[in-house]
Structure formats: structure tokens, C-alpha cells
Scaffold this motif. Structure first.
Motif, short mmCIF file in Angstrom:
data_model
loop_
_atom_site.label_atom_id
_atom_site.label_comp_id
_atom_site.label_asym_id
_atom_site.label_seq_id
_atom_site.Cartn_x
_atom_site.Cartn_y
_atom_site.Cartn_z
N GLU A 84 14.21 -5.16 -5.07
CA GLU A 84 15.37 -4.36 -5.46
C GLU A 84 15.15 -3.71 -6.82
OE1 GLU A 84 18.73 -6.90 -5.30
OE2 GLU A 84 18.70 -7.09 -3.10
N ALA A 85 14.59 -4.47 -7.76
CA ALA A 85 14.31 -3.93 -9.09
C ALA A 85 13.32 -2.78 -9.01
CB ALA A 85 13.78 -5.03 -10.01
N ALA A 86 12.31 -2.93 -8.15
CA ALA A 86 11.31 -1.87 -7.99
C ALA A 86 11.97 -0.59 -7.46
CB ALA A 86 10.21 -2.32 -7.04
N GLU A 87 12.91 -0.74 -6.52
CA GLU A 87 13.60 0.43 -5.99
C GLU A 87 14.40 1.13 -7.08
OE1 GLU A 87 13.56 1.94 -3.03
OE2 GLU A 87 11.96 0.58 -2.40
N GLU A 88 15.07 0.35 -7.94
CA GLU A 88 15.85 0.95 -9.02
C GLU A 88 14.96 1.67 -10.01
OE1 GLU A 88 18.11 -2.24 -10.65
OE2 GLU A 88 19.37 -2.49 -8.87
N GLU A 89 13.76 1.13 -10.24
CA GLU A 89 12.85 1.73 -11.21
C GLU A 89 12.26 3.04 -10.68
OE1 GLU A 89 12.12 0.76 -14.24
OE2 GLU A 89 12.78 -1.32 -14.39
N ILE A 90 12.32 3.27 -9.36
CA ILE A 90 11.84 4.52 -8.79
C ILE A 90 12.57 5.71 -9.42
CG2 ILE A 90 11.92 5.95 -6.70
CD1 ILE A 90 9.56 4.25 -6.58
N ASP A 91 13.87 5.52 -9.69
CA ASP A 91 14.63 6.59 -10.35
C ASP A 91 13.96 6.98 -11.65
OD1 ASP A 91 16.55 6.73 -8.39
OD2 ASP A 91 18.01 5.51 -9.45
N HIS A 92 13.60 5.99 -12.45
CA HIS A 92 12.97 6.26 -13.75
C HIS A 92 11.67 7.03 -13.56
CE1 HIS A 92 15.10 2.46 -15.54
NE2 HIS A 92 15.95 3.37 -15.09
N LEU A 93 10.90 6.61 -12.57
CA LEU A 93 9.62 7.25 -12.29
C LEU A 93 9.83 8.73 -11.98
CD1 LEU A 93 6.64 6.15 -11.97
CD2 LEU A 93 7.06 6.23 -9.51
N ALA A 94 10.80 9.01 -11.10
CA ALA A 94 11.06 10.39 -10.70
C ALA A 94 11.63 11.21 -11.86
CB ALA A 94 12.04 10.42 -9.52
N GLN B 234 14.18 10.05 -6.17
CA GLN B 234 15.26 9.40 -6.90
C GLN B 234 16.47 9.15 -6.01
OE1 GLN B 234 15.77 12.44 -9.86
NE2 GLN B 234 17.44 13.43 -8.78
N ILE B 235 17.20 8.07 -6.31
CA ILE B 235 18.46 7.78 -5.64
C ILE B 235 19.61 8.34 -6.47
CG2 ILE B 235 20.00 5.96 -4.82
CD1 ILE B 235 17.51 4.24 -4.37
N ARG B 236 19.56 8.06 -7.77
CA ARG B 236 20.57 8.60 -8.68
C ARG B 236 20.07 9.93 -9.25
NH1 ARG B 236 20.86 3.87 -12.90
NH2 ARG B 236 18.64 3.90 -12.38
N LEU B 237 20.99 10.82 -9.51
CA LEU B 237 20.63 12.09 -10.13
C LEU B 237 20.11 11.84 -11.54
CD1 LEU B 237 23.59 14.40 -9.06
CD2 LEU B 237 21.26 14.37 -8.14
N SER B 238 19.20 12.68 -11.97
CA SER B 238 18.66 12.56 -13.31
C SER B 238 19.76 12.75 -14.35
CB SER B 238 17.57 13.61 -13.54
OG SER B 238 17.18 13.62 -14.90
N PRO B 239 19.74 11.96 -15.43
CA PRO B 239 20.69 12.16 -16.53
C PRO B 239 20.55 13.53 -17.19
CG PRO B 239 19.66 10.01 -16.69
CD PRO B 239 18.89 10.79 -15.66
N ALA B 240 19.39 14.17 -17.02
CA ALA B 240 19.17 15.51 -17.57
C ALA B 240 19.82 16.53 -16.65
CB ALA B 240 17.68 15.78 -17.73
N PHE C 32 0.84 -1.20 0.00
CA PHE C 32 0.00 0.00 0.00
C PHE C 32 0.87 1.25 0.00
CE2 PHE C 32 -2.48 3.27 2.30
CZ PHE C 32 -3.56 3.37 1.43
N ASP C 33 1.94 1.23 0.80
CA ASP C 33 2.86 2.36 0.83
C ASP C 33 3.53 2.55 -0.53
OD1 ASP C 33 4.59 4.37 2.33
OD2 ASP C 33 6.13 2.99 1.61
N ALA C 34 3.91 1.44 -1.16
CA ALA C 34 4.55 1.52 -2.48
C ALA C 34 3.60 2.11 -3.51
CB ALA C 34 5.03 0.14 -2.92
N ALA C 35 2.32 1.73 -3.42
CA ALA C 35 1.33 2.25 -4.36
C ALA C 35 1.19 3.76 -4.21
CB ALA C 35 -0.02 1.57 -4.14
N LEU C 36 1.14 4.23 -2.97
CA LEU C 36 1.03 5.67 -2.74
C LEU C 36 2.26 6.40 -3.28
CD1 LEU C 36 -0.45 5.85 0.88
CD2 LEU C 36 -1.63 6.26 -1.29
#
Length: 214
Positions: free
Chosen positions: A88-98, A29-35, A15-19
């Protein structure tokens, strides 16, 4: 001693992840945006800006679906190591989302109003795949990431030439998605047959058409 999480604990986490996925501005994001600051766009006219915004909205919704897919699979995965890989994959994909959300804002756009619908559908598919078997679940990840990679390649060709910031984001996303697909196969994921992949392609086209403007 590591804490053993119950099904209720995992449901609360889902539920927390969905929010965090669906509420605008929450994904961190964990990593800075490439932009980065030194990448500047050339002037974009209104049509080019709208096209770039629509493409980035598609990519953002794709990441919403990826989050839901991984979360659903982690809920029903049989082996603890597979569950951990999904999380772990979901956490990495958070960067893409942000990154995508930030770029949409820069283009004076909005994320898709259909995101909750696609999140729910993808979560259900992920949970079902995980319930069938870890091999199928990992195979679904690989096939999904392959589809995402194709979308990214297409978008890199159709983005306005002057939209350098979106291009930088999509290029890094393509690298990450290819890595996730390979990791899923190496972990024992099934290689899906062509008819299954064709069905996934048709479903992805429904998503891209519906969220380009919505």
C-alpha cells in the motif's frame, strides 16, 4: 475466497513494479499533482532552472529508491499484514514518482541515468531487512522516511524562490513521508540507533551528489 499468491506470482509482480518505476512516463498518479494549473512560476533564469531540475531529479531518484525498498520488503515480509502495508505504501509513493517526473519534464530536464542501479541496491536492502524481521523492516521504513523528510526540508530552502510549482509538490511529499514514518513506527517498527541513522545519511549523500547532474 481470496486468491493465495505464490512466490512466483509475487516475483512477477515485482518485475512489473520495477518496469513501472524505471520506464519514463509509465508511472500513473492517483492523486492530482499539487502543482495545479493555478500555481504559476515566476520567471526562472537558466541557473535557477538547472538548480530546480537537479533538486527534482534527486527527489525523483529518492522515490525510485522508496519503491524498490517497499517492493523488496514486501517480498520477504513474514506477516501478511506487514506485506500489505508495504504494498500500500508503494502505491501511495507512485504519486510522488509521477509528480517529480512531470515537474522535471516541465523544467526541460531528464530523470537520472543511475536509477536502475539505485533501484537494484534499494531492492536488495529492502529484501534483506524484511528477511531479518518485520520489526526491522518497519523500522527501516521509518528511518528512511525520516531521511527523505530531511532532504525535502533542505530542498524547500534551496529551491529558487520563483519555482512555486516544485515547491507545491515537495510540500505535499513532506506531509506524506512524515505520515508513512509514523505509520511504520505505530505498526511496531524498531527505532534505529543514531549510528545506523548516520550510516544511512552518508549513503543518501552519495545518492544526492551523483544524481544531481546525472
Amino acid at each position: 475466497m481470496a486468491r493465495q499468491f505464490t512466490r512466483a506470482d509475487r516475483l512477477i509482480g515485482q518485475f512489473d513494479a520495477a518496469l513501472r518505476t524505471l520506464v519514463p512516463g509509465v508511472a500513473q498518479q492517483i492523486r492530482l499533482s499539487p502543482a495545479t494549473a493555478d500555481i504559476q512560476d515566476e520567471p526562472l533564469d537558466d541557473d535557477e532552472r538547472r538548480r530546480a531540475e537537479g533538486l527534482m531529479r534527486i527527489n525523483h531518484t529518492g522515490e525510485v529508491c522508496a519503491q524498490a525498498l517497499y517492493q523488496g520488503q514486501s517480498l520477504t515480509a513474514k506477516l501478511p499484514e506487514v506485506r500489505e502495508q508495504m504494498e500500500e505504501a508503494a502505491e501511495e509513493e507512485i504519486d510522488h514518482l509521477a509528480w517529480c517526473e512531470s515537474r522535471i519534464k516541465e523544467l526541460d530536464g531528464h530523470t537520472s541515468v543511475l536509477n536502475p542501479l539505485y533501484y537494484a541496491a534499494s531492492f536488495g536492502i529492502g529484501a534483506l531487512a524484511g528477511a531479518v524481521s518485520d520489526k526491522v523492516s518497519l523500522g527501516f521504513v521509518a528511518a528512511t522516511e525520516e531521511q527523505v523528510g530531511k532532504h525535502l526540508e533542505e530542498h524547500l530552502h534551496t529551491l529558487p524562490t520563483g519555482d512555486r510549482r516544485s515547491r507545491a509538490v515537495l510540500e505535499q511529499m513532506a506531509i506524506d513521508e512524515a505520515q508513512h514514518a509514523q505509520q511504520a513506527l505505530e505498526a511496531g517498527g524498531a527505532r534505529f540507533p543514531a549510528p545506523v541513522k548516520l550510516g544511512m545519511t552518508l549513503m543518501s549523500k552519495v545518492m544526492t551528489k551523483s544524481v544531481y547532474r546525472l
